[in-house]
Design an enzyme around this catalytic site. Structure first.
Site, PDB file in Angstrom:
ATOM      1  CE  LYS A 253      38.172  43.118  38.280  1.00  0.00           C
ATOM      2  NZ  LYS A 253      39.443  43.627  38.803  1.00  0.00           N
ATOM      3  NE  ARG A 327      45.084  39.819  46.902  1.00  0.00           N
ATOM      4  CZ  ARG A 327      45.602  41.022  46.685  1.00  0.00           C
ATOM      5  NH1 ARG A 327      46.066  41.730  47.699  1.00  0.00           N
ATOM      6  NH2 ARG A 327      45.650  41.529  45.478  1.00  0.00           N
TER       7      ARG A 327
END
Length: 475
Positions: A253, A327
């Protein structure tokens, strides 16, 4: 810190700070200048006499008053009085018997503050709530005590979860989170099972292992079981993402606001809170809570873009971006819930996408389900608790976005509708089991707190789900 005492009474004991609630258009209380106070929601005016302070707080128009109106108004009043050094506070709810629980919730949620580390205790900027008096009419005492007790149980759990949620990544690793779950379950009617790295390998949890393998802190799967319903009754499964810190892994990130990624565990903490409160409230149903937990780091053993991962049920994932890690661990946990418990429904919480924040902001969570009755029940529970959810599509068009040519699915989609595509991805592992995905990325923490909260972890989703379960979730 003194222990909190809640006292439901017909008249105040001693000389507490008094909170009274004002409906717009009613005659103004004596001493309130009309030019200073219009009764808008959460507006306040402070009156002083020789015996006590009285804070008048507005509720707005009578026809617009909802449970959350009282929750926020009580919270706003508590925060203001605590800043003035108050510690013994009375809520005058004699005219609001239908909303005692939300008002008490608002006060107790507002009374929480994360104190931080190494701060000078002598420089506290507000008082500490030591006693909350709830003033009602004589004929409402029994009902008010039940409502206040339920609100106290639920708020205490939410505040416990907020405390854990506010801890930084160096203080709450997957292993420490598992220890915390064991500690909190002790003395409650909960069974806890922990999968460590060896157990995860043995049982084929390839997703959790892959996400956690770049960290020096190995992953865990935490499973809590609550049996308050029929002995052989089918449980409802709750699944929550608990990434204790998320750097994005190799797909790292940007540095801006990366510190907020300590909150990437809030889906798992919501599930933990629901399980704790269900046991405390002795809910007459069966629940299982699954919390996959990992730290997503770019270490020498980190998983890579292009990797193929095999999950608990044999499905495969093509990794395109290691920052779409939530996920992947959810796939393992959802598959385990389906295969092991055969639940009536799987309800999943996660801080999954930034896209849901762009779509809905920070007031509403994204609600993704193809089950109309579940959708309607959660929307209704959101309106009651003030934890609002907004239905979003999870149709076949989005499912096609995540199908892979070389695996069952790919973990990102470069097409439009990424929040919807992500929901469709995790839904694949539920198969035919009724499934709900709640994307709480915009609501799990706040830097601009509403009237009844402080900055930091919010505990969003605990009160929402408890309300839905107690109202009879259609599963």
């Amino acid at each position: 810190m003194p222990s909190l005492k809640i006292d439901v009474r017909t008249s105040p004991l001693g000389s507490p700070d008094l909170v009274t609630f004002f409906i717009k258009g009613s005659p103004l209380p004596a001493g309130v200048p009309a030019a200073e106070f219009d009764g808008a929601p959460c507006s306040t005016v402070l009156l002083r006499d020789k015996d006590r302070r009285t804070l008048v707080v507005g509720l707005g128009d009578k026809e617009k008053i909802e449970p959350d109106t009282l929750r926020r108004a009580a919270g706003a009043a508590l925060k203001q009085l605590l800043k003035l050094g108050g510690g013994d506070i009375a809520l005058d709810l004699a005219a609001h018997a239908a909303h005692i629980a939300p008002a008490v919730e608002g006060a107790l949620l507002a009374g929480y503050k994360f104190e931080g580390f190494g701060k000078d205790a002598s420089k506290k900027t507000r008082g500490v709530l030591a006693r909350l008096q709830v003033l009602v009419r004589e004929n409402e005492l029994a009902n008010a005590r039940v409502q206040a007790r339920d609100a106290e149980i639920i708020s205490a759990v939410v505040n416990t979860v907020r405390d854990i949620g506010n801890l930084p990544g160096n203080m709450i690793t997957p292993a420490l989170l598992a220890e915390k779950a064991l500690e909190l379950a002790r003395g409650r009617a909960l069974t806890v099972k922990i999968w460590n790295e060896r157990h995860l390998k043995r049982d084929g949890f390839g997703g959790i292992l892959a996400v956690g393998q770049g960290s020096a802190h190995p992953p865990r799967l935490i499973v809590l079981e609550y049996r308050g319903g029929p002995k052989r009754g089918v449980p409802v499964a709750l699944v929550g993402k608990a990434i204790t810190f998320d750097t994005g892994g190799i797909s790292i990130k940007g540095s801006a606001a990366m510190d907020e990624m300590k909150f990437d565990k809030m889906g798992g903490l919501a599930v933990l809170g629901i399980m704790l409160a269900a046991a405390d409230l002795k809910l007459p149903l069966n629940l299982v809570g699954l919390i996959p937990s990992a730290e997503n780091m770019p270490g020498p053993d980190a998983y890579r873009p292009g990797d193929i991962i095999t999950t608990r049920d044999g499905k495969t994932i093509e990794v395109l971006n290691t920052d779409a890690e939530g996920r992947i661990i959810l796939a393992d946990a959802i598959a385990h819930a389906r295969l092991t418990y055969k639940p009536s429904a799987i309800l999943e919480y996660s801080t999954l996408t930034g896209a849901v924040i762009m779509a809905l902001g920070h007031r509403r969570a994204g609600l993704f389900t193809s089950e109309d009755k579940l959708r309607d029940a959660l929307v209704a529970a959101g309106k009651t608790t003030g934890e609002l959810v907004w239905p979003m599509p999870v149709d076949d068009e989005f499912r096609e976005n995540v199908l892979s040519e070389i695996a069952t699915a790919k973990n990102t989609s470069f097409r439009e509708g990424s929040a919807c595509s992500s929901a469709s991805f995790v839904k694949l592992w539920a198969e035919e089991t009724p499934f709900v995905h709640l994307d709480i990325a915009g609501t799990a923490w706040t830097t601009k707190p509403p009237a009844h909260l402080e900055a930091g972890a919010t505990g969003f989703g605990i009160r929402l789900m408890l309300q839905a379960l107690r109202a009879g979730l259609p599963v």
